[in-house]
Scaffold this motif. Structure first.
Motif, PDB file in Angstrom:
ATOM      1  N   VAL A 252     -49.019  -4.063   9.286  1.00  0.00           N
ATOM      2  CA  VAL A 252     -48.698  -4.134   7.865  1.00  0.00           C
ATOM      3  C   VAL A 252     -49.796  -3.551   6.989  1.00  0.00           C
ATOM      4  N   ALA A 253     -51.034  -3.571   7.463  1.00  0.00           N
ATOM      5  CA  ALA A 253     -52.130  -3.016   6.668  1.00  0.00           C
ATOM      6  C   ALA A 253     -53.280  -2.662   7.599  1.00  0.00           C
ATOM      7  N   ALA A 254     -54.009  -1.622   7.243  1.00  0.00           N
ATOM      8  CA  ALA A 254     -55.149  -1.211   8.053  1.00  0.00           C
ATOM      9  C   ALA A 254     -56.259  -0.712   7.138  1.00  0.00           C
ATOM     10  N   LEU A 255     -57.465  -0.810   7.660  1.00  0.00           N
ATOM     11  CA  LEU A 255     -58.641  -0.445   6.873  1.00  0.00           C
ATOM     12  C   LEU A 255     -59.649   0.207   7.800  1.00  0.00           C
ATOM     13  N   SER A 256     -60.182   1.337   7.387  1.00  0.00           N
ATOM     14  CA  SER A 256     -61.170   2.029   8.212  1.00  0.00           C
ATOM     15  C   SER A 256     -62.457   1.226   8.289  1.00  0.00           C
ATOM     16  N   TRP A 257     -63.282   1.577   9.276  1.00  0.00           N
ATOM     17  CA  TRP A 257     -64.514   0.827   9.484  1.00  0.00           C
ATOM     18  C   TRP A 257     -65.413   0.864   8.255  1.00  0.00           C
ATOM     19  N   SER A 258     -65.354   1.956   7.510  1.00  0.00           N
ATOM     20  CA  SER A 258     -66.196   2.105   6.319  1.00  0.00           C
ATOM     21  C   SER A 258     -65.578   1.469   5.088  1.00  0.00           C
ATOM     22  N   GLY A 259     -64.311   1.153   5.172  1.00  0.00           N
ATOM     23  CA  GLY A 259     -63.610   0.619   4.012  1.00  0.00           C
ATOM     24  C   GLY A 259     -63.063   1.678   3.087  1.00  0.00           C
TER      25      GLY A 259
ATOM     26  N   ALA B  86     -47.928  -0.776   5.014  1.00  0.00           N
ATOM     27  CA  ALA B  86     -46.509  -0.569   5.278  1.00  0.00           C
ATOM     28  C   ALA B  86     -45.757  -0.592   3.945  1.00  0.00           C
ATOM     29  N   ASP B  87     -44.691   0.150   3.872  1.00  0.00           N
ATOM     30  CA  ASP B  87     -43.922   0.219   2.631  1.00  0.00           C
ATOM     31  C   ASP B  87     -43.477  -1.158   2.157  1.00  0.00           C
ATOM     32  N   SER B  88     -43.209  -2.033   3.096  1.00  0.00           N
ATOM     33  CA  SER B  88     -42.680  -3.356   2.755  1.00  0.00           C
ATOM     34  C   SER B  88     -43.699  -4.240   2.033  1.00  0.00           C
TER      35      SER B  88
ATOM     36  N   GLY C 241     -48.382  -2.570  -2.665  1.00  0.00           N
ATOM     37  CA  GLY C 241     -48.397  -3.088  -4.030  1.00  0.00           C
ATOM     38  C   GLY C 241     -48.490  -4.596  -4.109  1.00  0.00           C
ATOM     39  N   ARG C 242     -48.306  -5.278  -2.978  1.00  0.00           N
ATOM     40  CA  ARG C 242     -48.371  -6.749  -2.975  1.00  0.00           C
ATOM     41  C   ARG C 242     -49.532  -7.272  -2.133  1.00  0.00           C
ATOM     42  N   PHE C 243     -49.870  -6.566  -1.067  1.00  0.00           N
ATOM     43  CA  PHE C 243     -50.939  -6.983  -0.157  1.00  0.00           C
ATOM     44  C   PHE C 243     -52.164  -6.089  -0.358  1.00  0.00           C
ATOM     45  N   THR C 244     -53.343  -6.691  -0.178  1.00  0.00           N
ATOM     46  CA  THR C 244     -54.594  -5.939  -0.251  1.00  0.00           C
ATOM     47  C   THR C 244     -55.469  -6.315   0.934  1.00  0.00           C
ATOM     48  N   ILE C 245     -55.877  -5.326   1.686  1.00  0.00           N
ATOM     49  CA  ILE C 245     -56.755  -5.546   2.837  1.00  0.00           C
ATOM     50  C   ILE C 245     -58.187  -5.241   2.427  1.00  0.00           C
ATOM     51  N   SER C 246     -59.119  -6.034   2.934  1.00  0.00           N
ATOM     52  CA  SER C 246     -60.535  -5.803   2.644  1.00  0.00           C
ATOM     53  C   SER C 246     -61.360  -6.334   3.806  1.00  0.00           C
ATOM     54  N   ARG C 247     -62.624  -5.989   3.808  1.00  0.00           N
ATOM     55  CA  ARG C 247     -63.501  -6.450   4.878  1.00  0.00           C
ATOM     56  C   ARG C 247     -64.909  -6.603   4.349  1.00  0.00           C
TER      57      ARG C 247
ATOM     58  N   GLN D  19     -55.213 -10.273   1.269  1.00  0.00           N
ATOM     59  CA  GLN D  19     -54.715 -10.963   0.083  1.00  0.00           C
ATOM     60  C   GLN D  19     -53.236 -10.637  -0.063  1.00  0.00           C
ATOM     61  N   MET D  20     -52.414 -11.663  -0.059  1.00  0.00           N
ATOM     62  CA  MET D  20     -50.971 -11.472  -0.108  1.00  0.00           C
ATOM     63  C   MET D  20     -50.432 -12.105  -1.384  1.00  0.00           C
ATOM     64  N   ASN D  21     -49.897 -11.295  -2.246  1.00  0.00           N
ATOM     65  CA  ASN D  21     -49.341 -11.754  -3.516  1.00  0.00           C
ATOM     66  C   ASN D  21     -47.840 -11.507  -3.550  1.00  0.00           C
ATOM     67  N   THR D  22     -47.179 -12.173  -4.479  1.00  0.00           N
ATOM     68  CA  THR D  22     -45.740 -12.021  -4.662  1.00  0.00           C
ATOM     69  C   THR D  22     -45.017 -12.111  -3.316  1.00  0.00           C
ATOM     70  N   LEU D  23     -45.313 -13.144  -2.590  1.00  0.00           N
ATOM     71  CA  LEU D  23     -44.748 -13.294  -1.249  1.00  0.00           C
ATOM     72  C   LEU D  23     -43.240 -13.476  -1.299  1.00  0.00           C
TER      73      LEU D  23
END
Length: 116
Positions: free
Chosen positions: A48-55, A61-63, A66-72, A82-86
């Motif tokens: 559903v979401a991916a983030l490179s090693w550097s960020g 994923a399209d689904s 705009g609602r989910f944010t990945i961070s590290r 972070q999952m919003n508007t679930l």
């Protein structure tokens, strides 16, 4: 070798928010591109979401765009989702794993249930 432990799931009403965490052991966490995956009942596991090693680079994923944010935070060996508007269709077990996934690194996951 990396061990991954997911947390932060729970039961939430539609429109609500949750923040998932993925705690990694091992000194090589910061070198991995990482992803959040989910598996809903009767469905295949999906990224559903991916983030490179550097960020610097992200994938959603399209689904969830705009609602989910990945961070590290590599200093803390931790990744977040972070999952919003679930939505009820977000109900699934959520896992973290490198991207592409490594079969040896699947953890127990954390259950997210969204009620309508």
């Amino acid at each position: 070798q990396v061990q991954l432990v997911e947390s932060g799931g729970g039961l939430v009403q539609a429109g609500g928010s949750l923040r998932l965490s993925c705690a990694a052991s091992g000194r090589t966490f910061s070198s991995y591109d990482m992803g959040w995956y989910r598996q809903a009942p009767g469905k295949e596991r999906e990224l559903v979401a991916a983030l490179s090693w550097s960020g610097d680079n992200t994938y959603y994923a399209d689904s969830v765009k705009g609602r989910f944010t990945i961070s590290r935070d590599n200093a803390k060996n931790t990744m977040y989702l972070q999952m919003n508007t679930l939505k009820p269709e977000d109900t699934a077990i959520y896992y973290c794993n490198p991207d592409p996934a490594n079969l040896n690194y699947w953890g127990q996951g954390t259950q997210v249930t969204v009620s309508s």
